[in-house]
Design an enzyme around this catalytic site. Structure first.
Site, PDB file in Angstrom:
ATOM      1  N   ASP A  10       0.828  -1.065  -0.007  1.00  0.00           N
ATOM      2  CA  ASP A  10       0.006   0.175   0.013  1.00  0.00           C
ATOM      3  C   ASP A  10       0.803   1.343   0.006  1.00  0.00           C
ATOM      4  O   ASP A  10       2.070   1.220   0.420  1.00  0.00           O
ATOM      5  CB  ASP A  10      -0.801  -0.159   1.403  1.00  0.00           C
ATOM      6  CG  ASP A  10      -1.857   1.066   1.163  1.00  0.00           C
ATOM      7  OD1 ASP A  10      -2.368   1.463   0.136  1.00  0.00           O
ATOM      8  OD2 ASP A  10      -2.024   1.894   2.223  1.00  0.00           O
ATOM      9  N   SER A  11       0.345   2.320  -0.443  1.00  0.00           N
ATOM     10  CA  SER A  11       1.058   3.656  -0.335  1.00  0.00           C
ATOM     11  C   SER A  11       1.447   3.849   1.346  1.00  0.00           C
ATOM     12  O   SER A  11       2.362   4.776   1.511  1.00  0.00           O
ATOM     13  CB  SER A  11       0.139   4.685  -0.956  1.00  0.00           C
ATOM     14  OG  SER A  11      -0.922   4.756  -0.084  1.00  0.00           O
ATOM     15  N   GLY A  43      -3.066   9.025  -3.748  1.00  0.00           N
ATOM     16  CA  GLY A  43      -4.434   9.594  -4.461  1.00  0.00           C
ATOM     17  C   GLY A  43      -4.428  10.787  -5.175  1.00  0.00           C
ATOM     18  O   GLY A  43      -5.155  10.779  -6.355  1.00  0.00           O
ATOM     19  N   CYS A  73      -4.253  -1.675  -2.389  1.00  0.00           N
ATOM     20  CA  CYS A  73      -4.550   0.025  -2.720  1.00  0.00           C
ATOM     21  C   CYS A  73      -5.274  -0.101  -3.680  1.00  0.00           C
ATOM     22  O   CYS A  73      -4.668  -0.377  -4.762  1.00  0.00           O
ATOM     23  CB  CYS A  73      -3.112   0.600  -2.637  1.00  0.00           C
ATOM     24  SG  CYS A  73      -3.023   2.136  -3.063  1.00  0.00           S
ATOM     25  N   GLU A 158      -3.687   9.012   8.056  1.00  0.00           N
ATOM     26  CA  GLU A 158      -2.402   8.770   7.690  1.00  0.00           C
ATOM     27  C   GLU A 158      -1.425   9.587   9.265  1.00  0.00           C
ATOM     28  O   GLU A 158      -0.531   9.440   9.634  1.00  0.00           O
ATOM     29  CB  GLU A 158      -1.595   9.450   6.552  1.00  0.00           C
ATOM     30  CG  GLU A 158      -1.740   8.386   5.407  1.00  0.00           C
ATOM     31  CD  GLU A 158      -0.573   7.304   5.470  1.00  0.00           C
ATOM     32  OE1 GLU A 158       0.776   7.339   5.790  1.00  0.00           O
ATOM     33  OE2 GLU A 158      -1.137   5.994   5.271  1.00  0.00           O
ATOM     34  N   CYS A 192     -11.080   2.638  -0.433  1.00  0.00           N
ATOM     35  CA  CYS A 192      -9.583   3.129  -0.258  1.00  0.00           C
ATOM     36  C   CYS A 192      -9.398   2.371   1.240  1.00  0.00           C
ATOM     37  O   CYS A 192     -10.222   2.464   2.037  1.00  0.00           O
ATOM     38  CB  CYS A 192      -9.777   4.722   0.070  1.00  0.00           C
ATOM     39  SG  CYS A 192      -7.809   5.052   0.864  1.00  0.00           S
ATOM     40  N   THR A 193      -8.108   1.708   1.070  1.00  0.00           N
ATOM     41  CA  THR A 193      -7.880   0.726   2.463  1.00  0.00           C
ATOM     42  C   THR A 193      -7.670   1.557   3.556  1.00  0.00           C
ATOM     43  O   THR A 193      -7.646   0.802   4.684  1.00  0.00           O
ATOM     44  CB  THR A 193      -7.056  -0.070   2.164  1.00  0.00           C
ATOM     45  OG1 THR A 193      -5.690   0.690   1.407  1.00  0.00           O
ATOM     46  CG2 THR A 193      -7.283  -1.016   0.837  1.00  0.00           C
ATOM     47  N   HIS A 194      -7.672   3.012   3.481  1.00  0.00           N
ATOM     48  CA  HIS A 194      -7.478   3.639   4.770  1.00  0.00           C
ATOM     49  C   HIS A 194      -8.646   4.102   5.522  1.00  0.00           C
ATOM     50  O   HIS A 194      -8.708   4.359   6.598  1.00  0.00           O
ATOM     51  CB  HIS A 194      -6.763   5.135   4.415  1.00  0.00           C
ATOM     52  CG  HIS A 194      -5.223   4.975   4.104  1.00  0.00           C
ATOM     53  ND1 HIS A 194      -4.851   4.494   3.103  1.00  0.00           N
ATOM     54  CD2 HIS A 194      -4.359   5.596   4.799  1.00  0.00           C
ATOM     55  CE1 HIS A 194      -3.296   4.652   3.043  1.00  0.00           C
ATOM     56  NE2 HIS A 194      -3.132   5.556   4.206  1.00  0.00           N
TER      57      HIS A 194
HETATM   58  N1  DGL Z   1      -5.003   3.226   0.709  1.00  0.00           N
HETATM   59  C1  DGL Z   1      -5.028   3.723  -0.667  1.00  0.00           C
HETATM   60  C2  DGL Z   1      -6.026   3.424  -1.462  1.00  0.00           C
HETATM   61  O1  DGL Z   1      -6.769   2.213  -1.093  1.00  0.00           O
HETATM   62  C3  DGL Z   1      -4.332   5.001  -1.062  1.00  0.00           C
HETATM   63  C4  DGL Z   1      -4.499   6.191  -0.320  1.00  0.00           C
HETATM   64  C5  DGL Z   1      -3.513   7.131  -0.917  1.00  0.00           C
HETATM   65  O2  DGL Z   1      -2.365   6.893  -0.980  1.00  0.00           O
HETATM   66  O3  DGL Z   1      -3.962   8.193  -1.176  1.00  0.00           O
HETATM   67  O4  DGL Z   1      -6.606   3.835  -2.595  1.00  0.00           O
END
Ligand code: DGL
Length: 275
Positions: A10-11, A43, A73, A158, A192-194
């Protein structure tokens, strides 16, 4: 034949929400997590930059012995996966595999909605790629998809801003925009996984009865199914129940913030990714 861990990329921290579910589902496997925290978020970056950064991380994970990598991600899955699968993998090593999170999510999304109106929340990159709209329409042509880009949500997560007035302001604003597009949305995908980290605050602004879907369980089940259908890949995945965490950012920060996502103590190491 050499065996290696399954790479999870992931990022930043978001992929840890997916890895957590994967480890619960496949506890016997080895996993190597790579967070490109030094260059997160992805993103808001251009297609070319997201592709190049993701490709560099894929090279790194292959160099660490991974035969199978999951891009945990959505942004990388939307912007980089196709090129990597079609252009890069045949040159790097056609026996290795890189999989994303959009396809497995889309395969099940139709099972959730009764009204056929589905909302997608994601980064600017994921939403502007229209990947979810195109993929959902291929499998579920009758579903209407409504999208909202939430560029502030990943930076909030983050930086550990998971509650309070700042987070509430942006979450309410984006959900208001989403619901303004349709009164009939009954299912919202956190694309988005965040975003699962913001669930408590998201729920404050979502009417009762609307389902909110996070991807962790979906991706974990899909990976289990993939490994059972591909014994030639499964045999190359080491099963000693080892977990390793690499970050391009600060290892102490990763251990501190990452443990919120992974819900257990982490011991990461800082690594360099060669451009
Ligand atoms: N967690 C990521 C996703 O699922 C990326 C978030 C990011 O780096 O902007 O898109």
């Amino acid at each position: 034949m050499s065996q290696g861990p399954i790479g999870i990329f992931d990022s930043g921290y978001g992929g840890l929400t997916v890895l957590k579910k994967i480890v619960e589902t496949l506890p016997e496997y080895d996993f190597l997590y790579l967070g490109d925290n030094a260059r997160s978020p992805y993103g808001v970056r251009s297609f070319e930059t997201i592709y190049q950064y993701t490709l560099q991380c894929v090279h790194y994970l292959f160099g660490q012995g991974c035969h199978l990598i999951i891009l945990a991600c959505n942004t990388a899955s939307a912007k980089a996966l196709r090129n990597i699968q079609q252009l890069d993998l045949p040159k790097i090593d056609p026996t290795k595999r890189v999989l994303g999170v959009i396809r497995p999510t889309v395969e099940v999304i139709g099972n959730y909605s009764k009204t056929g109106h589905v909302g997608i929340l994601g980064t600017t990159g994921t939403i502007s790629s229209e990947s979810y709209v195109m993929e959902i329409h291929k499998l579920f042509p009758d579903i209407e998809v409504f999208q909202e880009a939430c560029p502030m949500w990943t930076p909030l997560v983050e930086n550990g801003e998971l509650e309070g007035a700042g987070a509430a302001y942006f979450v309410e604003k984006n959900l208001t925009h989403l619901f303004a597009q349709s009164d009939d949305i009954d299912t919202i995908l956190l694309g988005c996984t965040h975003y699962p980290l913001l669930l408590p605050i998201i729920r404050l602004f979502i009417p009762n009865g609307i389902k909110v879907i996070a991807q962790g369980d979906i991706v974990a089940e899909s990976l289990k199914d993939y490994l059972s259908r591909h014994p030639e890949i499964d045999v190359r995945c080491r099963k000693a129940a080892c977990l390793d965490f690499h970050t391009t950012g600060d290892a102490q920060d990763f251990d501190r913030y990452g443990s919120f996502f992974f819900e257990r103590a982490l011991n990461s190491q800082k690594v360099e990714i060669n451009p």
